[in-house]
Design an enzyme around this catalytic site. Sequence first.
Site, short mmCIF file in Angstrom:
data_model
loop_
_atom_site.label_atom_id
_atom_site.label_comp_id
_atom_site.label_asym_id
_atom_site.label_seq_id
_atom_site.Cartn_x
_atom_site.Cartn_y
_atom_site.Cartn_z
N ASN A 274 0.87 -1.18 0.00
CA ASN A 274 0.00 0.00 0.00
C ASN A 274 0.91 1.23 0.00
O ASN A 274 1.47 1.58 1.03
CB ASN A 274 -0.89 -0.05 1.26
CG ASN A 274 -1.74 1.19 1.40
OD1 ASN A 274 -1.82 2.03 0.51
ND2 ASN A 274 -2.39 1.31 2.55
N TRP A 275 1.03 1.84 -1.16
CA TRP A 275 1.97 2.97 -1.27
C TRP A 275 1.39 4.25 -0.70
O TRP A 275 2.09 5.25 -0.58
CB TRP A 275 2.37 3.17 -2.75
CG TRP A 275 3.12 2.02 -3.34
CD1 TRP A 275 3.45 0.84 -2.73
CD2 TRP A 275 3.63 1.94 -4.67
NE1 TRP A 275 4.15 0.03 -3.61
CE2 TRP A 275 4.27 0.68 -4.80
CE3 TRP A 275 3.62 2.79 -5.78
CZ2 TRP A 275 4.89 0.26 -5.99
CZ3 TRP A 275 4.23 2.39 -6.96
CH2 TRP A 275 4.86 1.13 -7.06
N LYS A 276 0.11 4.23 -0.36
CA LYS A 276 -0.56 5.40 0.23
C LYS A 276 -0.33 6.64 -0.66
O LYS A 276 -0.23 6.50 -1.88
CB LYS A 276 -0.10 5.62 1.68
CG LYS A 276 -0.24 4.34 2.51
CD LYS A 276 -0.12 4.55 3.99
CE LYS A 276 -0.26 3.22 4.71
NZ LYS A 276 -0.28 3.35 6.15
N HIS B 14 -9.61 1.03 4.53
CA HIS B 14 -8.36 1.24 5.26
C HIS B 14 -8.63 2.20 6.42
O HIS B 14 -9.43 3.12 6.30
CB HIS B 14 -7.29 1.81 4.32
CG HIS B 14 -5.95 1.82 4.97
ND1 HIS B 14 -5.57 2.79 5.87
CD2 HIS B 14 -4.92 0.95 4.90
CE1 HIS B 14 -4.35 2.52 6.31
NE2 HIS B 14 -3.93 1.41 5.75
N GLU C 138 -7.09 4.61 7.58
CA GLU C 138 -6.87 6.05 7.32
C GLU C 138 -8.09 6.65 6.63
O GLU C 138 -8.40 7.82 6.83
CB GLU C 138 -5.59 6.23 6.49
CG GLU C 138 -4.36 6.01 7.37
CD GLU C 138 -3.14 5.45 6.65
OE1 GLU C 138 -3.08 5.50 5.41
OE2 GLU C 138 -2.24 4.97 7.35
N GLU D 55 -5.75 -5.11 10.42
CA GLU D 55 -4.78 -4.04 10.64
C GLU D 55 -5.14 -3.27 11.92
O GLU D 55 -5.97 -2.35 11.88
CB GLU D 55 -4.81 -3.06 9.46
CG GLU D 55 -4.38 -3.67 8.15
CD GLU D 55 -3.74 -2.61 7.26
OE1 GLU D 55 -2.61 -2.84 6.83
OE2 GLU D 55 -4.36 -1.57 7.02
N GLY E 38 2.03 2.30 10.86
CA GLY E 38 2.96 3.42 10.74
C GLY E 38 3.64 3.81 12.04
O GLY E 38 4.27 4.86 12.12
N SER F 237 3.07 -2.00 10.51
CA SER F 237 4.50 -2.02 10.81
C SER F 237 5.18 -3.36 10.49
O SER F 237 6.08 -3.79 11.21
CB SER F 237 4.76 -1.63 12.27
OG SER F 237 4.33 -0.30 12.49
N GLY G 230 2.76 -1.18 4.35
CA GLY G 230 2.74 0.25 4.05
C GLY G 230 4.14 0.77 3.82
O GLY G 230 4.73 0.60 2.75
N GLY G 231 4.71 1.40 4.85
CA GLY G 231 6.02 2.04 4.73
C GLY G 231 7.08 1.18 4.06
O GLY G 231 7.79 1.66 3.16
P1 PGA Z 1 2.57 0.32 7.72
O1 PGA Z 1 1.13 0.50 7.05
O2 PGA Z 1 3.16 -0.94 7.18
O3 PGA Z 1 3.33 1.56 7.30
O4 PGA Z 1 2.35 0.26 9.20
C1 PGA Z 1 0.28 -0.60 6.82
C2 PGA Z 1 -0.99 -0.12 6.20
O5 PGA Z 1 -1.48 0.96 6.55
O6 PGA Z 1 -1.58 -0.80 5.32
#
Ligand code: PGA
Length: 252
Positions: A9-11, A94, A96, A164, A170, A210, A231-232
Amino acid sequence: MSRPFVAGNWKMNTTVAEAKVLASHLRDDLRDVNEIEIVLCPPFISLAEVSNVVENSRIKTGAQNMHYEDKGAFTGEVSAAMLTGLCQYVILGHSERRRDFGESDEFINRKAKKALELGINPIICVGEVLAEREHGREREVVSASVSQCLADIVFDERLVIAYEPVWAIGTGLAATPGEAQGMCSLIRSLLADRFGNENARLVPIIYGGSVSAGNVSELAREADIDGGLIGGASLDPEQFSEIVRTIVRIRR
Ligand code: PGA
């Protein structure tokens, strides 16, 4: 066992040019990797370019969101019909989007039904916030979310569920393997109640929050964690490739 599955997930990261470079790097690095579904989810504006880059590889692409209406006066939104032919997956619900755009389980359910109807595979995200975990309510919250997100959906092999926990996203503070397994096994049993044991085993249940090259092996060793939503670490091609290879090694 469910099929191993990993999504990046590149956000809201990468310009179109950067997305192409990242996707090419991953396509080349992961050329020899089989036996896992790999999905890259860049921002909408890069979806077409990234899909072109990975076209002749095993890597698939996904959007990070979509609207449940087909078209119309929904400024800034993208419909499932528009994604058809462009990508195979879509991330829905998600945390967010739940947090910043007020998305509810009911809204996510409408999107999931529309995605399935139009041939896009939904990756449905659920997870508790920190206060809910601190009050011991994580199982209750996630159970309610899974059942509402899946309301009126009959069994479909194209479903993917991502657990999640919001407090782990994050933050660098991943759930422990035991915590993640406990929740993924709860989700598996909820799927079994709805769809039967055999069908429940066909749905990938992935953990996100994470995940890194450092902790993925202990997470992937757990019985009900079929992979990850990254994510990251998905923005770093070396690390993402290592995460993918580790999941394959452990789960095949
Ligand atoms: P993260 O994000 O790996 O940066 O914690 C995961 C996600 O939001 O899908």
